[in-house]
Design a protein around this motif. Structure first.
Motif, PDB file in Angstrom:
ATOM      1  N   GLU A   6     -10.584  -6.644  -7.888  1.00  0.00           N
ATOM      2  CA  GLU A   6     -10.916  -5.219  -7.816  1.00  0.00           C
ATOM      3  C   GLU A   6     -11.379  -4.839  -6.405  1.00  0.00           C
ATOM      4  OE1 GLU A   6     -14.629  -3.697  -9.525  1.00  0.00           O
ATOM      5  OE2 GLU A   6     -13.571  -1.829 -10.002  1.00  0.00           O
ATOM      6  N   LEU A   7     -12.289  -5.645  -5.874  1.00  0.00           N
ATOM      7  CA  LEU A   7     -12.868  -5.296  -4.571  1.00  0.00           C
ATOM      8  C   LEU A   7     -11.838  -5.396  -3.453  1.00  0.00           C
ATOM      9  CD1 LEU A   7     -16.345  -7.041  -4.969  1.00  0.00           C
ATOM     10  CD2 LEU A   7     -15.861  -4.575  -4.999  1.00  0.00           C
ATOM     11  N   THR A   8     -11.012  -6.438  -3.493  1.00  0.00           N
ATOM     12  CA  THR A   8     -10.012  -6.603  -2.430  1.00  0.00           C
ATOM     13  C   THR A   8      -9.029  -5.431  -2.440  1.00  0.00           C
ATOM     14  OG1 THR A   8     -10.220  -8.990  -2.683  1.00  0.00           O
ATOM     15  CG2 THR A   8      -8.360  -8.209  -1.397  1.00  0.00           C
ATOM     16  N   ALA A   9      -8.600  -5.042  -3.645  1.00  0.00           N
ATOM     17  CA  ALA A   9      -7.650  -3.922  -3.732  1.00  0.00           C
ATOM     18  C   ALA A   9      -8.281  -2.635  -3.194  1.00  0.00           C
ATOM     19  CB  ALA A   9      -7.211  -3.727  -5.181  1.00  0.00           C
ATOM     20  N   ALA A  10      -9.556  -2.426  -3.487  1.00  0.00           N
ATOM     21  CA  ALA A  10     -10.203  -1.182  -3.047  1.00  0.00           C
ATOM     22  C   ALA A  10     -10.498  -1.190  -1.556  1.00  0.00           C
ATOM     23  CB  ALA A  10     -11.497  -0.972  -3.839  1.00  0.00           C
TER      24      ALA A  10
END
Lengths: 91, 257
Positions: B80-84
């Protein structure tokens, strides 16, 4: 206090029900702000677990015990939704 | 998705899509501790100038994301964090601050962004978090039973007593807190150094992540290491907020007000 009929609107703000107005008063003092609308979100205004406890205690004082369980606050923390939940519980 | 809580301007998310107000010197993304929301960072913006917009990172399971289940694995959390963050990292200088669980998330995210060839953060501030690979000094908390967990939280001063004593609220929040603790306690640190300066912050009286365990962070950067301690325990960021923000501001060059 718990009527769902809109009361006279304040200038520049949409009409709030009397329950919404009561909650808005609590939020104004809790968060130290002047403007609260029906769409405002408890957490967007700065609510946390501690302010949740204080808010729920004030609701209990002004309405009745158990009209607003914590999960209702956390699951849909908009002022209008909370007022509606209280009105339903009080009906 | 409510992942970002921009304290530098509440209406700005729709404007630039990255939780900020536009032109900035360094955007500071703040990752909370286990069980924490973004509100702990709300007061930071009033201490910093607009050159350092503060953006709280809101994990699922709390605040406006209460209805989303909290992360139960590092893979999903970092996905989630990497995509955001991948698109944001190319839009200008930024820095990470993380406290405890938040420091681990920020460190792992920084590794993934660097591995993907993204612009790294200008600074990684790791707060109240032992260096990667240091063994824990206390037994895991996520598997404690309810009363034992609450006693531990009380001793650490991690949750306000009024909240710990409120059974209905604790029943509601404890699953999320346990998920967060499990994530923190199942951290398998990515080895190696980051091309990012690391600033470690610790509490003098913190027996969970003490000073000597935080010195290990120096082995995880190519770009310089510094450490500061504050006269408080594991949650010094709340008690020493002004001093903590000042140390970070000094490094980011944005100044305080």
């Amino acid at each position: 206090m718990t009527s769902q009929e809109p009361t006279a609107p304040e200038p520049g703000a949409p009409a709030l029900t009397s329950t919404e107005k009561a909650l808005a008063d609590i939020w104004r003092s809790l968060f130290g702000i002047d403007e609260v609308s029906a769409d405002d979100n408890f957490f967007a205004l700065g609510g946390n677990s501690l302010t949740a406890i204080r808010f729920l205690a004030r609701v209990e004082e002004q309405f009745a015990e158990d009209v607003l369980p914590p999960e209702t606050l956390y699951e849909d923390p908009r002022l209008a939704s909370l007022a509606q939940a209280i009105d339903t519980a009080m009906a | 998705m409510h992942l970002f809580a921009p304290f530098g301007g509440a209406t700005a998310v729709s404007r630039d899509g990255r939780g900020g107000t536009g032109a900035a010197d360094v955007r500071l993304y703040c990752f909370p501790y286990a069980g924490g929301g973004t509100q702990v960072f709300r007061g930071w913006q009033s201490r910093l100038t607009s050159r350092v917009p503060v953006v709280g990172v809101r994990l699922p399971g709390r605040e406006q994301r209460f209805r989303e289940p909290a992360h139960t694995s590092w893979d999903t959390a970092l996905a989630e964090l990497t995509a955001a963050f991948a698109p944001l990292s190319d839009q200008g200088p930024y820095a990470f601050f993380g406290h405890s669980l938040g420091a681990r998330l920020a460190y792992e995210l920084a590794h993934r962004l660097v591995d993907d060839g993204r612009r790294p953060p200008e600074l990684l501030v790791v707060s109240a978090c032992r260096g990667p690979g240091r063994p824990p000094r206390h037994p895991d908390m996520h598997s404690l039973d309810g009363p034992a967990l609450r006693a531990r939280l009380r001793a650490m001063n991690g949750v306000p007593p009024e909240v710990l004593d409120n059974q209905p609220l604790m029943d509601l929040l404890e699953p999320m807190l346990r998920s967060d603790l499990r994530l923190a306690e199942t951290w398998r640190p990515t080895p190696g150094r980051l091309p990012v300066p690391v600033l470690a912050l610790c509490g003098d009286h913190d027996d969970v992540d003490p000073y000597e365990d935080m010195l290990d962070w120096q082995h995880h950067t190519w770009k310089g290491f510094a450490i500061h301690s504050f006269p408080a325990g594991h949650f010094f960021l709340r008690e020493q907020e002004g001093a903590v923000v000042e140390v970070i501001a000094e490094r980011l060059g944005g100044g305080t007000r």
